[in-house]
Write an enzyme that holds these catalytic residues in place. Sequence first.
Site, mmCIF file in Angstrom:
data_model
loop_
_atom_site.group_PDB
_atom_site.id
_atom_site.type_symbol
_atom_site.label_atom_id
_atom_site.label_comp_id
_atom_site.label_asym_id
_atom_site.label_seq_id
_atom_site.Cartn_x
_atom_site.Cartn_y
_atom_site.Cartn_z
ATOM 1 N N PHE A 54 5.259 95.325 45.857
ATOM 2 C CA PHE A 54 5.407 95.629 44.437
ATOM 3 C C PHE A 54 5.457 97.133 44.175
ATOM 4 O O PHE A 54 6.057 97.579 43.206
ATOM 5 C CB PHE A 54 4.250 94.981 43.658
ATOM 6 C CG PHE A 54 4.527 94.826 42.203
ATOM 7 C CD1 PHE A 54 5.400 93.849 41.744
ATOM 8 C CD2 PHE A 54 3.901 95.639 41.276
ATOM 9 C CE1 PHE A 54 5.658 93.695 40.394
ATOM 10 C CE2 PHE A 54 4.145 95.489 39.920
ATOM 11 C CZ PHE A 54 5.032 94.510 39.478
ATOM 12 N N VAL A 78 6.872 89.366 51.906
ATOM 13 C CA VAL A 78 6.271 88.779 50.713
ATOM 14 C C VAL A 78 6.145 87.283 50.959
ATOM 15 O O VAL A 78 7.148 86.587 51.079
ATOM 16 C CB VAL A 78 7.138 89.046 49.463
ATOM 17 C CG1 VAL A 78 6.487 88.446 48.217
ATOM 18 C CG2 VAL A 78 7.387 90.539 49.289
ATOM 19 N N ARG A 85 3.405 83.141 43.262
ATOM 20 C CA ARG A 85 3.859 84.364 42.609
ATOM 21 C C ARG A 85 4.784 85.155 43.513
ATOM 22 O O ARG A 85 5.379 86.129 43.093
ATOM 23 C CB ARG A 85 2.675 85.203 42.132
ATOM 24 C CG ARG A 85 1.890 85.895 43.214
ATOM 25 C CD ARG A 85 0.681 86.619 42.658
ATOM 26 N NE ARG A 85 0.929 87.984 42.285
ATOM 27 C CZ ARG A 85 0.754 89.029 43.083
ATOM 28 N NH1 ARG A 85 0.360 88.876 44.312
ATOM 29 N NH2 ARG A 85 0.988 90.241 42.641
ATOM 30 N N SER A 110 17.215 97.315 51.735
ATOM 31 C CA SER A 110 16.076 96.417 51.780
ATOM 32 C C SER A 110 15.985 95.571 53.035
ATOM 33 O O SER A 110 16.951 94.937 53.446
ATOM 34 C CB SER A 110 16.149 95.461 50.588
ATOM 35 O OG SER A 110 15.139 94.478 50.678
ATOM 36 N N HIS A 124 4.548 81.255 63.597
ATOM 37 C CA HIS A 124 5.207 82.000 62.523
ATOM 38 C C HIS A 124 4.990 83.501 62.685
ATOM 39 O O HIS A 124 5.910 84.288 62.445
ATOM 40 C CB HIS A 124 4.706 81.538 61.161
ATOM 41 C CG HIS A 124 5.432 80.346 60.652
ATOM 42 N ND1 HIS A 124 5.631 80.120 59.324
ATOM 43 C CD2 HIS A 124 6.026 79.309 61.290
ATOM 44 C CE1 HIS A 124 6.299 79.008 59.164
ATOM 45 N NE2 HIS A 124 6.537 78.490 60.349
#
Length: 166
Positions: A54, A78, A85, A110, A124
């Site tokens: 953020f 993220v 959210r 990005s 993962h």
Amino acid sequence: MSPPSAAAGKRIAFIQAGWHRDIVAQCRLSFIAEMAVLGIAESDIDVIDVAGAFEIPLHAQVLANSGQYAAIAASALVVDGGIYRHDFVADAVISGMMQVQLATGVPVLSAVLTPHHFHAGHEHQEFYFQHFKVKGAELATACAATIRSLQRLENPAAKPHAALAA
């Protein structure tokens, strides 16, 4: 003799988010390694650590407005922390980065990734650890290509920067 800088004495900025730092760092390391292959020295890349994804757009804006950077790259992971959210955060970050580059003319690239199903298990963790290495190299290639393309558009008669003329 060290490789030349990115463009007309300008530097490259790499912003990395602190969440999942061990994974996100792979993108930075791969980015820097690939930039060296492309002729941009590690000493021409400034790494900026931020708390999370953020915070990336605001830092990108400050960096872009400084006039010191030919491009800004950013990386973050993220993930869905169980309170739904992450989609909003990812959208805000990407939209903010796009707004910065359109407002300033400085490319903001990005490698902010938002997997659908991420969990903290080894499988993962390892997958994204390796995936961010790939994304770092891709980000470097895109960064160099974008700088080169913008240099051509800004001054069609000039030769591209030697380190980026591929």
